[in-house]
Enzyme design. Structure first.
Site, PDB file in Angstrom:
ATOM      1  N   MET A 168       8.184   3.557   1.121  1.00  0.00           N
ATOM      2  CA  MET A 168       8.987   4.318   0.175  1.00  0.00           C
ATOM      3  C   MET A 168      10.172   4.998   0.857  1.00  0.00           C
ATOM      4  O   MET A 168      10.341   6.215   0.784  1.00  0.00           O
ATOM      5  CB  MET A 168       8.100   5.332  -0.557  1.00  0.00           C
ATOM      6  CG  MET A 168       6.974   4.666  -1.334  1.00  0.00           C
ATOM      7  SD  MET A 168       7.476   3.192  -2.260  1.00  0.00           S
ATOM      8  CE  MET A 168       7.188   3.746  -3.915  1.00  0.00           C
TER       9      MET A 168
ATOM     10  N   LEU B  14      16.485   1.795   3.282  1.00  0.00           N
ATOM     11  CA  LEU B  14      16.856   1.313   4.609  1.00  0.00           C
ATOM     12  C   LEU B  14      18.347   1.513   4.828  1.00  0.00           C
ATOM     13  O   LEU B  14      19.157   1.228   3.950  1.00  0.00           O
ATOM     14  CB  LEU B  14      16.533  -0.183   4.755  1.00  0.00           C
ATOM     15  CG  LEU B  14      15.092  -0.639   4.530  1.00  0.00           C
ATOM     16  CD1 LEU B  14      14.915  -2.062   5.050  1.00  0.00           C
ATOM     17  CD2 LEU B  14      14.080   0.289   5.160  1.00  0.00           C
TER      18      LEU B  14
ATOM     19  N   ASN C   8      10.934  -7.296   0.137  1.00  0.00           N
ATOM     20  CA  ASN C   8      10.379  -6.112  -0.535  1.00  0.00           C
ATOM     21  C   ASN C   8       9.676  -6.568  -1.802  1.00  0.00           C
ATOM     22  O   ASN C   8      10.085  -7.547  -2.430  1.00  0.00           O
ATOM     23  CB  ASN C   8      11.503  -5.141  -0.898  1.00  0.00           C
ATOM     24  CG  ASN C   8      10.984  -3.886  -1.571  1.00  0.00           C
ATOM     25  OD1 ASN C   8       9.960  -3.331  -1.167  1.00  0.00           O
ATOM     26  ND2 ASN C   8      11.662  -3.439  -2.619  1.00  0.00           N
TER      27      ASN C   8
ATOM     28  N   HIS D  10       8.599  -5.073  -5.588  1.00  0.00           N
ATOM     29  CA  HIS D  10       8.926  -3.969  -6.488  1.00  0.00           C
ATOM     30  C   HIS D  10       8.213  -4.208  -7.820  1.00  0.00           C
ATOM     31  O   HIS D  10       8.234  -5.332  -8.338  1.00  0.00           O
ATOM     32  CB  HIS D  10      10.443  -3.909  -6.682  1.00  0.00           C
ATOM     33  CG  HIS D  10      10.871  -2.787  -7.566  1.00  0.00           C
ATOM     34  ND1 HIS D  10      10.856  -1.468  -7.140  1.00  0.00           N
ATOM     35  CD2 HIS D  10      11.297  -2.773  -8.851  1.00  0.00           C
ATOM     36  CE1 HIS D  10      11.267  -0.702  -8.135  1.00  0.00           C
ATOM     37  NE2 HIS D  10      11.533  -1.460  -9.179  1.00  0.00           N
TER      38      HIS D  10
HETATM   39  C1  GAR Z   1       3.350  -1.289  -5.126  1.00  0.00           C
HETATM   40  O1  GAR Z   1       3.174  -1.269  -6.521  1.00  0.00           O
HETATM   41  C2  GAR Z   1       4.767  -1.709  -4.775  1.00  0.00           C
HETATM   42  O2  GAR Z   1       5.285  -2.683  -5.652  1.00  0.00           O
HETATM   43  C3  GAR Z   1       5.505  -0.402  -4.918  1.00  0.00           C
HETATM   44  O3  GAR Z   1       4.651   0.542  -4.352  1.00  0.00           O
HETATM   45  C4  GAR Z   1       3.297   0.126  -4.547  1.00  0.00           C
HETATM   46  C5  GAR Z   1       2.609   0.165  -3.214  1.00  0.00           C
HETATM   47  O4  GAR Z   1       1.241  -0.123  -3.337  1.00  0.00           O
HETATM   48  N1  GAR Z   1       6.798  -0.456  -4.274  1.00  0.00           N
HETATM   49  C6  GAR Z   1       7.905   0.091  -4.764  1.00  0.00           C
HETATM   50  O5  GAR Z   1       7.923   0.756  -5.778  1.00  0.00           O
HETATM   51  C7  GAR Z   1       9.174  -0.165  -3.942  1.00  0.00           C
HETATM   52  N2  GAR Z   1      10.324   0.195  -4.684  1.00  0.00           N
HETATM   53  P1  GAR Z   1       0.399  -0.593  -2.096  1.00  0.00           P
HETATM   54  O6  GAR Z   1       0.631   0.452  -0.997  1.00  0.00           O
HETATM   55  O7  GAR Z   1      -1.027  -0.579  -2.561  1.00  0.00           O
HETATM   56  O8  GAR Z   1       0.875  -1.943  -1.676  1.00  0.00           O
END
Ligand code: GAR
Length: 220
Positions: A90, A93, A107, A109
């Site tokens: 989170m 970059l 990435n 998302h």
């Molecule tokens: C996931 O849903 C991912 O898509 C999101 O954070 C979560 C992490 O879960 N990423 C974003 O929102 C990036 N913009 P995880 O730690 O269990 O993989």
């Protein structure tokens, strides 16, 4: 075998899905390093338990984003990393990082980009009254949740959904989508043409890949 580095900030379920797919031999890659910007990220212990080297690079220890990113880039290079996967990392970059691994940072998302970049995206999709959402794996450029799209997966939004139920439905597909996209990357089947990623995938396989990434029931 490509050498992959995975960056996390929290739970790490996408990281685990990638490690599992590598262990099963579905992706011609090995994970050389997992880095978290947070010492208390639960995903760190999950990686360490499988013998994957882990490192905490706390962003609060650096005065600027560039200084922090330079430390991360150095660690990735020292570990021989060729492809970087952001998995719930989170942080934005800086250009320093994006240029160091140009077109080699992925990435995931939890929305169908370019709709709903940023945070609280399931809330945004619900508030917009969208009928479908999903997830996107893309190459990272210098904008937030932006860059050439590799693969997407689609889920319906139901009238009684809340953020939690929608997040859960999307997450179930994220794990498959990310592994499929990383496989294509590691097989050298991704090229970039301007703002678009071009996949060297025969039509039949593309159909199978896309068809397999559409939600088909809550049992997933
Ligand atoms: C996931 O849903 C991912 O898509 C999101 O954070 C979560 C992490 O879960 N990423 C974003 O929102 C990036 N913009 P995880 O730690 O269990 O993989």
């Amino acid at each position: 075998m490509s050498q992959v580095g995975i960056l996390i900030s929290g739970r790490g379920s996408n990281m685990v899905a990638l490690l599992d797919a590598m262990d099963r031999g579905e992706i011609p890659a090995r994970c050389s390093l997992v880095i978290s910007n947070k010492a208390d990220a639960p995903g760190l212990a999950l990686a360490a338990a499988r013998g994957v080297p882990t490192l905490v690079i706390d962003h609060k220890a650096s005065a600027t984003r560039e200084e922090h990113d330079a430390k991360v880039v150095t660690a990735l290079r020292e570990a021989g990393v060729e492809i970087v996967c952001l998995a719930g990392y989170m942080r934005l970059l800086s250009p320093v990082f994006v240029r160091a691994f140009k077109n080699r940072i992925l990435n995931i998302h939890p929305a169908l980009l370019p709709a709903f970049p940023g945070l609280h995206v399931q809330r945004k999709a619900l508030d917009a009254g969208a009928r479908f959402s999903g997830c996107t794996v893309h190459l990272v450029d210098e904008e937030v949740d932006h860059g050439p799209i590799l693969l997407q997966a689609v889920v319906p939004i139901f009238p009684d959904d809340d953020e939690e139920s929608l997040s859960r439905r999307i997450l179930g597909l994220e794990h498959h989508l990310y592994a499929a996209a990383l496989r294509l990357m590691c097989e050298g089947r991704v090229t970039v043409d301007g703002s678009r990623a071009v996949l060297d995938v025969p039509h039949k396989e593309y159909q199978r890949l896309s068809g397999g990434l559409i939600w088909s029931g809550d049992s997933q």
